[in-house]
Design an enzyme around this catalytic site. Structure first.
Site, PDB file in Angstrom:
ATOM      1  N   LYS A 193      57.677 107.761  48.345  1.00 41.86           N
ATOM      2  CA  LYS A 193      56.272 108.145  48.193  1.00 41.86           C
ATOM      3  C   LYS A 193      56.149 109.668  48.231  1.00 41.86           C
ATOM      4  CE  LYS A 193      52.846 108.802  51.054  1.00 41.86           C
ATOM      5  NZ  LYS A 193      52.073 109.863  50.319  1.00 41.86           N
ATOM      6  N   GLU A 269      62.313 115.026  59.552  1.00 45.36           N
ATOM      7  CA  GLU A 269      62.357 116.490  59.464  1.00 45.36           C
ATOM      8  C   GLU A 269      60.916 116.953  59.570  1.00 45.36           C
ATOM      9  OE1 GLU A 269      61.731 119.939  58.441  1.00 45.36           O
ATOM     10  OE2 GLU A 269      62.313 119.442  56.382  1.00 45.36           O
ATOM     11  N   CYS A 303      58.106 124.676  56.611  1.00 39.22           N
ATOM     12  CA  CYS A 303      58.276 124.171  57.982  1.00 39.22           C
ATOM     13  C   CYS A 303      59.102 125.116  58.839  1.00 39.22           C
ATOM     14  CB  CYS A 303      58.909 122.786  57.958  1.00 39.22           C
ATOM     15  SG  CYS A 303      60.457 122.706  57.037  1.00 39.22           S
ATOM     16  N   GLU A 400      51.692 125.016  64.620  1.00 37.98           N
ATOM     17  CA  GLU A 400      52.122 125.295  63.252  1.00 37.98           C
ATOM     18  C   GLU A 400      50.892 125.436  62.357  1.00 37.98           C
ATOM     19  OE1 GLU A 400      55.545 123.657  60.297  1.00 37.98           O
ATOM     20  OE2 GLU A 400      54.182 122.145  61.104  1.00 37.98           O
TER      21      GLU A 400
END
Length: 519
Positions: A193, A269, A303, A400
């Site tokens: 996906k 991850e 990231c 983040e």
């Protein structure tokens, strides 16, 4: 009929019309989703709809799993030798490179990243990753283990079966290659996906999967929403392994789903809040350039972005002056302009999220040193932003942001040992220690160190709690080098030989060579 993408590109190396199906890709065919539902695709540079893609439901995911299971049992898996899998993967890499300009243009239109980055990094590296794993396809094997002269023991590394993969919107095709490369090399079949924001490049490459000659059902791509299609993948009893790249919050949800159903294998991850440490013996010009790249590459939507920059006190002013100048020089704008470095954020949702963090930083008392505003009047563009005078407890230092926002902070030295006089006692406290500051996060994805003293740099690298540490560089990724996180940045490794372990089951076979038995 499934929806179709059609766009006439007039700028950049690819000038022409790109046309391809944007239906669900199941069993080597583009199909409508259940109820023919579609999702609008927006150009983040203009905020205008450029296409529709089919929306996958749980039933559609189930159809994809069935196709993948059939392919695994009849035309892939253990029935196709590794060298044959490798040939098909090599062909796919060649086709991606053949159409590199068109695919890069699609990526820039859909994601907003500069065309030069799409072509020279994303698509180029995606082909390199698939080619790297093609080379591994006939080299995944077990070992013969000595027991005694009467016993033969050996191991087999067998494919898991149908694997589910969920990828993010920041590097659409590059993340696609990270997932499908090791899975195909080891003989698995795939239900993947992509993000509902950025499915176009994956769907374009699906046509190349057919052209390369992959059997039907080996790769299935089902765009859709995470709460529907993503959840269907993480809970499906026919999927025995799920790999996810994205936020820590969603990663935790996927783990819960996997544990509550068939206890499928999981690799994650996840997010990061990576430190960049600039020591006083660093080449300042080099550190400035790399630190800016660390924060603002891919519009900060990375990231492993080095969004917390720690600079040793004695060079702080000089570094900040050079860093400010460098960031001001970064070109923000049309992804197809040859000088553009930073394009728009991927969506209105992400734009609002980043601007919310900027406002929060100002309210918390940090100094907005540079940027902090919208760039232009159209599209999801944000000026490259720098905060100074920050403290470790501020939201912009801890969470983040996933946008073009960095904080710059000072430190004294590696050990930062300070003397505090409290009443009549002297306490030696190492709270200002740069190692402590850098590790003061629940993430642990990456870090960067800038120093001309390699001994100091290596010692620091070994003390940092991060899955990747760069020395005198940042954001350097290679197909052969593993990547992944510590702590809440996830587990398992992408890339390199290590990623193959994510997609195999190890079977032990014991053979009795004698006629003896225990009784």
């Amino acid at each position: 009929m499934p929806p179709t993408f059609k766009h006439n590109f007039t700028a950049g190396p690819f000038q022409g019309t790109s046309t391809f199906s944007t239906g669900l890709f199941i069993n080597n065919e583009f199909q409508d989703g259940e109820g023919q539902k579609t999702i609008d695709v927006f150009n983040p540079s203009t905020e205008k709809v450029i296409a529709q893609i089919a929306e996958a439901s749980a039933a559609d995911v189930d159809r994809a799993v069935q196709a993948a299971q059939k392919a695994f049992e009849t035309s892939w898996g253990l029935t196709v030798p590794g060298n044959e899998r490798g040939k098909l993967m090599m062909k796919l890499a060649d086709l991606i490179e053949r159409d590199i300009d068109e695919i890069a243009a699609i990526e820039s239109l859909d994601n907003g990243k500069a065309f030069s980055v799409s072509k020279n990094f994303d698509v180029t590296q995606a082909a390199a990753v698939i080619r790297y794993y093609a080379g591994w396809a006939d080299k995944v094997h077990g070992n013969v283990i000595e027991v005694n002269e009467q016993q033969l023991a050996y191991t087999r590394h067998e494919p898991i079966g149908v694997v589910g993969q969920i990828i993010p919107w920041n590097f659409p095709l590059y993340m696609f290659s990270w997932k499908v490369g090791p899975a195909l090399a080891t003989g698995n079949t795939i239900v993947l996906k992509p993000s509902e924001f950025t499915s176009l490049s994956a769907l374009r490459v699906c046509a190349l999967i057919v052209e390369a000659g992959f059997p039907p059902g080996v790769v299935n791509v089902v765009p859709g929403y995470g709460k529907i299609a993503g959840k269907a993948i993480s809970t499906h009893m026919g999927i025995e392994k799920v790999a996810f790249t994205g936020s820590t919050v969603v990663g935790q949800e996927i783990m819960r789903d996997a544990a509550s159903t068939n206890l499928k294998k999981v690799t994650l991850e996840l997010g990061g809040k990576s430190p960049s440490i600039v020591f006083d013996d660093a080449d300042i010009e080099q550190a400035v350039r790399w630190a800016a790249y660390g924060v603002f590459f891919n519009h900060g939507q990375t990231c492993c972005a080095g969004s917390r920059i720690f600079v040793q006190e004695s060079i702080y002013d000089k570094f900040l002056e050079g860093f400010t100048k460098r960031v001001k020089s970064l070109q923000v704008g049309d992804p197809f302009h040859p000088e553009t470095f930073q394009g728009p954020q991927v969506s209105q949702l992400q734009y609002d999220r980043v601007m919310g963090y900027i406002e929060h930083g100002k309210k918390e008392g940090a100094t907005l040193h540079l940027g902090g505003e919208r760039h232009g009047t159209e599209g999801y563009f944000i000026q490259p932003t720098i905060f100074t005078d920050v403290t470790a407890d501020m939201k912009i230092c801890r969470e983040e942001i996933f946008g073009p926002v960095g904080v710059v902070k000072t430190f004294k030295d590696e050990h930062g040992r300070q003397i505090w006089i409290v009443i009549f006692a002297i306490f030696f406290i190492s709270g200002a220690d740069i190692i402590h500051q850098a590790n003061d996060t629940f993430y642990g994805l990456a870090a960067a160190i800038f120093s001309s003293n390699i001994s100091r740099a290596l010692k620091t690298a070994h003390e940092l709690k991060a899955g990747t540490v760069w020395i005198n560089c940042v954001n350097q990724l290679h197909a052969s080098v593993p990547f992944g996180g510590f702590k809440q940045s996830g587990f398992g490794r992408e890339l390199g030989e290590y990623a193959l372990d994510n997609y195999t089951n190890i079977k032990t076979v014991n053979v009795n060579l004698s006629r003896d038995s225990p009784i």
